[in-house]
Design a protein around this motif. Sequence first.
Motif, mmCIF file in Angstrom:
data_model
loop_
_atom_site.group_PDB
_atom_site.id
_atom_site.type_symbol
_atom_site.label_atom_id
_atom_site.label_comp_id
_atom_site.label_asym_id
_atom_site.label_seq_id
_atom_site.Cartn_x
_atom_site.Cartn_y
_atom_site.Cartn_z
ATOM 1 N N ARG A 3 57.604 6.969 34.774
ATOM 2 C CA ARG A 3 56.626 6.436 35.404
ATOM 3 C C ARG A 3 56.091 7.375 36.305
ATOM 4 N NH1 ARG A 3 60.272 1.988 38.152
ATOM 5 N NH2 ARG A 3 58.457 1.977 39.590
ATOM 6 N N ASN A 4 54.965 6.892 36.947
ATOM 7 C CA ASN A 4 54.250 7.444 37.991
ATOM 8 C C ASN A 4 53.593 6.446 39.255
ATOM 9 O OD1 ASN A 4 52.146 6.504 36.668
ATOM 10 N ND2 ASN A 4 50.891 8.296 36.846
ATOM 11 N N HIS A 9 59.410 0.886 48.598
ATOM 12 C CA HIS A 9 60.808 0.815 48.824
ATOM 13 C C HIS A 9 61.314 1.876 47.701
ATOM 14 C CE1 HIS A 9 64.533 -0.908 49.432
ATOM 15 N NE2 HIS A 9 64.857 -0.900 48.187
ATOM 16 N N GLU A 10 60.941 1.807 46.477
ATOM 17 C CA GLU A 10 61.323 2.868 45.650
ATOM 18 C C GLU A 10 61.247 4.255 45.971
ATOM 19 O OE1 GLU A 10 61.030 0.725 41.275
ATOM 20 O OE2 GLU A 10 59.160 1.247 42.222
ATOM 21 N N ILE A 11 60.099 4.480 46.590
ATOM 22 C CA ILE A 11 59.661 5.784 46.995
ATOM 23 C C ILE A 11 60.795 6.135 48.425
ATOM 24 C CG2 ILE A 11 58.083 7.171 48.272
ATOM 25 C CD1 ILE A 11 57.398 7.260 45.245
ATOM 26 N N ARG A 37 66.560 9.192 36.840
ATOM 27 C CA ARG A 37 65.698 8.965 35.243
ATOM 28 C C ARG A 37 66.093 7.642 34.687
ATOM 29 N NH1 ARG A 37 67.646 14.045 34.492
ATOM 30 N NH2 ARG A 37 69.650 13.397 33.504
ATOM 31 N N VAL A 38 67.375 7.117 34.974
ATOM 32 C CA VAL A 38 67.796 5.721 34.627
ATOM 33 C C VAL A 38 67.328 4.590 35.322
ATOM 34 C CG1 VAL A 38 69.868 4.270 33.999
ATOM 35 C CG2 VAL A 38 69.908 6.698 33.356
ATOM 36 N N ASN A 39 67.539 4.450 36.912
ATOM 37 C CA ASN A 39 67.257 3.550 37.679
ATOM 38 C C ASN A 39 65.739 3.420 37.878
ATOM 39 O OD1 ASN A 39 70.019 3.118 37.532
ATOM 40 N ND2 ASN A 39 70.236 3.895 39.659
ATOM 41 N N PHE A 40 64.966 4.496 37.901
ATOM 42 C CA PHE A 40 63.664 4.649 38.410
ATOM 43 C C PHE A 40 62.577 5.047 37.301
ATOM 44 C CE2 PHE A 40 66.313 4.888 42.394
ATOM 45 C CZ PHE A 40 65.883 3.729 42.866
ATOM 46 N N GLU A 41 63.100 5.694 36.206
ATOM 47 C CA GLU A 41 62.459 6.250 35.104
ATOM 48 C C GLU A 41 61.701 7.354 35.955
ATOM 49 O OE1 GLU A 41 60.427 3.515 32.421
ATOM 50 O OE2 GLU A 41 61.162 2.120 33.399
ATOM 51 N N PHE A 42 62.273 8.178 36.913
ATOM 52 C CA PHE A 42 61.592 9.156 37.712
ATOM 53 C C PHE A 42 62.360 10.497 37.136
ATOM 54 C CE2 PHE A 42 61.264 12.221 40.856
ATOM 55 C CZ PHE A 42 59.942 12.032 41.501
ATOM 56 N N ASN A 43 61.286 11.355 36.554
ATOM 57 C CA ASN A 43 61.589 12.481 36.026
ATOM 58 C C ASN A 43 61.063 13.488 36.818
ATOM 59 O OD1 ASN A 43 62.899 11.500 33.673
ATOM 60 N ND2 ASN A 43 60.927 11.334 32.587
ATOM 61 N N ILE A 44 61.751 14.589 37.492
ATOM 62 C CA ILE A 44 61.357 15.380 38.267
ATOM 63 C C ILE A 44 60.356 16.214 37.676
ATOM 64 C CG2 ILE A 44 62.275 17.471 39.552
ATOM 65 C CD1 ILE A 44 64.517 16.048 40.499
ATOM 66 N N SER A 45 60.817 16.804 36.248
ATOM 67 C CA SER A 45 59.790 17.789 35.664
ATOM 68 C C SER A 45 58.562 17.121 35.521
ATOM 69 C CB SER A 45 60.431 17.999 34.155
ATOM 70 O OG SER A 45 60.573 16.818 33.527
ATOM 71 N N ASP A 46 58.141 15.769 35.412
ATOM 72 C CA ASP A 46 56.956 15.295 35.501
ATOM 73 C C ASP A 46 55.974 15.713 36.707
ATOM 74 O OD1 ASP A 46 57.482 13.991 33.272
ATOM 75 O OD2 ASP A 46 57.610 12.092 34.017
ATOM 76 N N PHE A 47 56.515 16.063 37.787
ATOM 77 C CA PHE A 47 55.905 16.350 38.880
ATOM 78 C C PHE A 47 56.262 17.728 39.757
ATOM 79 C CE2 PHE A 47 57.178 11.646 38.893
ATOM 80 C CZ PHE A 47 55.921 11.297 38.453
ATOM 81 N N ASN A 48 57.013 18.331 39.271
ATOM 82 C CA ASN A 48 57.438 19.584 39.832
ATOM 83 C C ASN A 48 56.860 20.806 39.470
ATOM 84 O OD1 ASN A 48 59.010 20.258 37.850
ATOM 85 N ND2 ASN A 48 60.683 21.233 38.846
ATOM 86 N N ILE A 63 52.564 12.523 45.920
ATOM 87 C CA ILE A 63 51.879 11.297 46.481
ATOM 88 C C ILE A 63 50.391 11.609 46.927
ATOM 89 C CG2 ILE A 63 52.043 9.558 48.038
ATOM 90 C CD1 ILE A 63 55.008 9.535 47.883
ATOM 91 N N SER A 64 50.478 12.847 47.881
ATOM 92 C CA SER A 64 49.215 13.311 48.345
ATOM 93 C C SER A 64 48.158 13.613 47.302
ATOM 94 C CB SER A 64 49.616 14.536 49.257
ATOM 95 O OG SER A 64 50.249 14.008 50.283
ATOM 96 N N ARG A 65 48.601 14.312 46.331
ATOM 97 C CA ARG A 65 47.626 14.883 45.302
ATOM 98 C C ARG A 65 47.345 13.737 44.243
ATOM 99 N NH1 ARG A 65 52.151 17.708 43.448
ATOM 100 N NH2 ARG A 65 52.818 17.486 41.364
ATOM 101 N N GLY A 66 47.969 12.514 44.398
ATOM 102 C CA GLY A 66 47.634 11.536 43.452
ATOM 103 C C GLY A 66 48.511 11.546 42.252
ATOM 104 N N ALA A 67 49.416 12.373 42.250
ATOM 105 C CA ALA A 67 50.252 12.479 40.726
ATOM 106 C C ALA A 67 51.026 11.027 40.794
ATOM 107 C CB ALA A 67 51.032 13.781 40.731
ATOM 108 N N ILE A 68 51.485 10.681 42.016
ATOM 109 C CA ILE A 68 52.332 9.393 42.124
ATOM 110 C C ILE A 68 51.627 8.410 42.777
ATOM 111 C CG2 ILE A 68 54.548 8.354 43.162
ATOM 112 C CD1 ILE A 68 55.924 11.325 42.844
ATOM 113 N N GLN A 69 51.544 7.228 42.406
ATOM 114 C CA GLN A 69 50.853 5.928 43.050
ATOM 115 C C GLN A 69 51.889 5.116 43.601
ATOM 116 O OE1 GLN A 69 48.219 4.193 40.579
ATOM 117 N NE2 GLN A 69 47.321 6.249 39.568
#
Length: 119
Positions: A3-4, A9-11, A37-48, A63-69
């Motif tokens: 997810r992006n 709260h999640e952030i 990955r499991v609880n938030f569907e947050f993959n570091i590789s999507d953003f780093n 977040i600042s560059r808009g990759a995460i909303q």
Amino acid sequence: MGRNKFSQHEIDIIGMLLRRKNAGTRFQQKQIRHQLRVNFEFNISDFNVQGKAFGEEELHDAISRGAIQILDDATIAAMKEKRARDKARDEAMKEQEAIDNGATDWKQALKEWEEYEKN
């Protein structure tokens, strides 16, 4: 790809986990990445940036560059419900396709086994 779109709260929780990850041992880092990955569907590789550590500061940069909303909680809840429905529908279609192609219908086999056990 995960997810992006996340709630504030999640952030906050993801940021806390990233702080713990960067301060932890290799094993703890692995556990935290799995939790993300499991609880938030947050993959570091999507953003780093490749080869660079990803921490709370990089999270805020994304977040600042808009990759995460960041969206409100109700929108995120509706999005998660839709994802769950879509996943269940896809699983049911996949299961039916397998049965149509000759796989055993394990649900039907289980019912037959339970009936057999009762008698």
